[in-house]
Design a protein around this motif. Structure first.
Motif, PDB file in Angstrom:
ATOM      1  N   ASN A   8       0.817  -1.217   0.000  1.00 27.49           N
ATOM      2  CA  ASN A   8       0.000   0.000   0.000  1.00 27.49           C
ATOM      3  C   ASN A   8       0.847   1.263   0.000  1.00 27.49           C
ATOM      4  O   ASN A   8       0.317   2.349   0.215  1.00 27.49           O
ATOM      5  CB  ASN A   8      -0.922   0.016   1.214  1.00 27.49           C
ATOM      6  N   LYS A   9       2.151   1.118  -0.223  1.00 29.35           N
ATOM      7  CA  LYS A   9       3.019   2.295  -0.225  1.00 29.35           C
ATOM      8  C   LYS A   9       2.756   3.144  -1.458  1.00 29.35           C
ATOM      9  O   LYS A   9       2.488   2.635  -2.536  1.00 29.35           O
ATOM     10  CB  LYS A   9       4.492   1.876  -0.251  1.00 29.35           C
ATOM     11  N   LYS A  10       2.878   4.452  -1.274  1.00 27.86           N
ATOM     12  CA  LYS A  10       2.750   5.349  -2.410  1.00 27.86           C
ATOM     13  C   LYS A  10       4.105   5.450  -3.104  1.00 27.86           C
ATOM     14  O   LYS A  10       5.140   5.474  -2.451  1.00 27.86           O
ATOM     15  CB  LYS A  10       2.323   6.737  -1.940  1.00 27.86           C
ATOM     16  N   LYS A  11       4.075   5.505  -4.412  1.00 21.78           N
ATOM     17  CA  LYS A  11       5.319   5.637  -5.144  1.00 21.78           C
ATOM     18  C   LYS A  11       5.798   7.073  -5.067  1.00 21.78           C
ATOM     19  O   LYS A  11       5.012   8.010  -5.062  1.00 21.78           O
ATOM     20  CB  LYS A  11       5.111   5.250  -6.605  1.00 21.78           C
ATOM     21  N   LYS A  12       7.127   7.221  -5.005  1.00 23.74           N
ATOM     22  CA  LYS A  12       7.708   8.561  -4.991  1.00 23.74           C
ATOM     23  C   LYS A  12       7.773   9.105  -6.407  1.00 23.74           C
ATOM     24  O   LYS A  12       8.076   8.373  -7.339  1.00 23.74           O
ATOM     25  CB  LYS A  12       9.139   8.512  -4.452  1.00 23.74           C
ATOM     26  N   ASP A  13       7.510  10.375  -6.536  1.00 21.58           N
ATOM     27  CA  ASP A  13       7.663  11.030  -7.830  1.00 21.58           C
ATOM     28  C   ASP A  13       9.022  11.715  -7.832  1.00 21.58           C
ATOM     29  O   ASP A  13       9.154  12.879  -7.489  1.00 21.58           O
ATOM     30  CB  ASP A  13       6.533  12.042  -8.042  1.00 21.58           C
ATOM     31  N   ASN A  14      10.061  10.942  -8.199  1.00 28.14           N
ATOM     32  CA  ASN A  14      11.418  11.453  -8.139  1.00 28.14           C
ATOM     33  C   ASN A  14      11.659  12.552  -9.151  1.00 28.14           C
ATOM     34  O   ASN A  14      12.475  13.444  -8.906  1.00 28.14           O
ATOM     35  CB  ASN A  14      12.430  10.325  -8.341  1.00 28.14           C
ATOM     36  N   ASN A  15      10.977  12.504 -10.290  1.00 28.35           N
ATOM     37  CA  ASN A  15      11.156  13.561 -11.279  1.00 28.35           C
ATOM     38  C   ASN A  15      10.715  14.910 -10.723  1.00 28.35           C
ATOM     39  O   ASN A  15      11.375  15.918 -10.947  1.00 28.35           O
ATOM     40  CB  ASN A  15      10.374  13.256 -12.558  1.00 28.35           C
ATOM     41  N   LEU A  17      10.635  15.737  -7.531  1.00 24.79           N
ATOM     42  CA  LEU A  17      11.585  16.140  -6.490  1.00 24.79           C
ATOM     43  C   LEU A  17      12.856  16.709  -7.102  1.00 24.79           C
ATOM     44  O   LEU A  17      13.371  17.733  -6.650  1.00 24.79           O
ATOM     45  CB  LEU A  17      11.937  14.938  -5.599  1.00 24.79           C
ATOM     46  N   ASN A  18      13.369  16.041  -8.162  1.00 21.66           N
ATOM     47  CA  ASN A  18      14.581  16.526  -8.807  1.00 21.66           C
ATOM     48  C   ASN A  18      14.347  17.872  -9.472  1.00 21.66           C
ATOM     49  O   ASN A  18      15.217  18.743  -9.434  1.00 21.66           O
ATOM     50  CB  ASN A  18      15.091  15.507  -9.828  1.00 21.66           C
ATOM     51  N   ASN A  22      16.390  21.249  -8.610  1.00 19.04           N
ATOM     52  CA  ASN A  22      17.093  22.003  -9.643  1.00 19.04           C
ATOM     53  C   ASN A  22      16.632  23.453  -9.680  1.00 19.04           C
ATOM     54  O   ASN A  22      17.450  24.360  -9.838  1.00 19.04           O
ATOM     55  CB  ASN A  22      16.893  21.349 -11.017  1.00 19.04           C
ATOM     56  N   GLU A  23      15.335  23.679  -9.533  1.00 16.96           N
ATOM     57  CA  GLU A  23      14.821  25.054  -9.531  1.00 16.96           C
ATOM     58  C   GLU A  23      15.357  25.815  -8.328  1.00 16.96           C
ATOM     59  O   GLU A  23      15.732  26.982  -8.433  1.00 16.96           O
ATOM     60  CB  GLU A  23      13.297  25.040  -9.508  1.00 16.96           C
ATOM     61  N   HIS A  24      15.421  25.148  -7.187  1.00 18.04           N
ATOM     62  CA  HIS A  24      15.937  25.783  -5.970  1.00 18.04           C
ATOM     63  C   HIS A  24      17.417  26.125  -6.133  1.00 18.04           C
ATOM     64  O   HIS A  24      17.847  27.220  -5.784  1.00 18.04           O
ATOM     65  CB  HIS A  24      15.712  24.853  -4.781  1.00 18.04           C
TER      66      HIS A  24
END
Length: 43
Positions: A8-15, A17-18, A22-24
């Motif tokens: 039941n884990k939610k998948k991480k949206d690594n794109n 986060l990256n 990068n914007e930061h």
């Protein structure tokens, strides 16, 4: 050995986060933060 997994884990949206990292980093670079310079201040 029994296998214990959490299906039941939610998948991480690594794109996302990256992209946010990068914007930061880009905004920090524009403001001159975290600059690296080989010049020494103490000489």
């Amino acid at each position: 050995m029994s296998r214990t997994g959490d299906n039941n884990k939610k998948k991480k949206d690594n794109n996302a986060l990256n992209r946010q990292k990068n914007e930061h980093a880009q905004s920090n670079a524009q403001h001159g933060k975290h600059d690296y310079s080989k010049k020494t201040d103490h000489l």
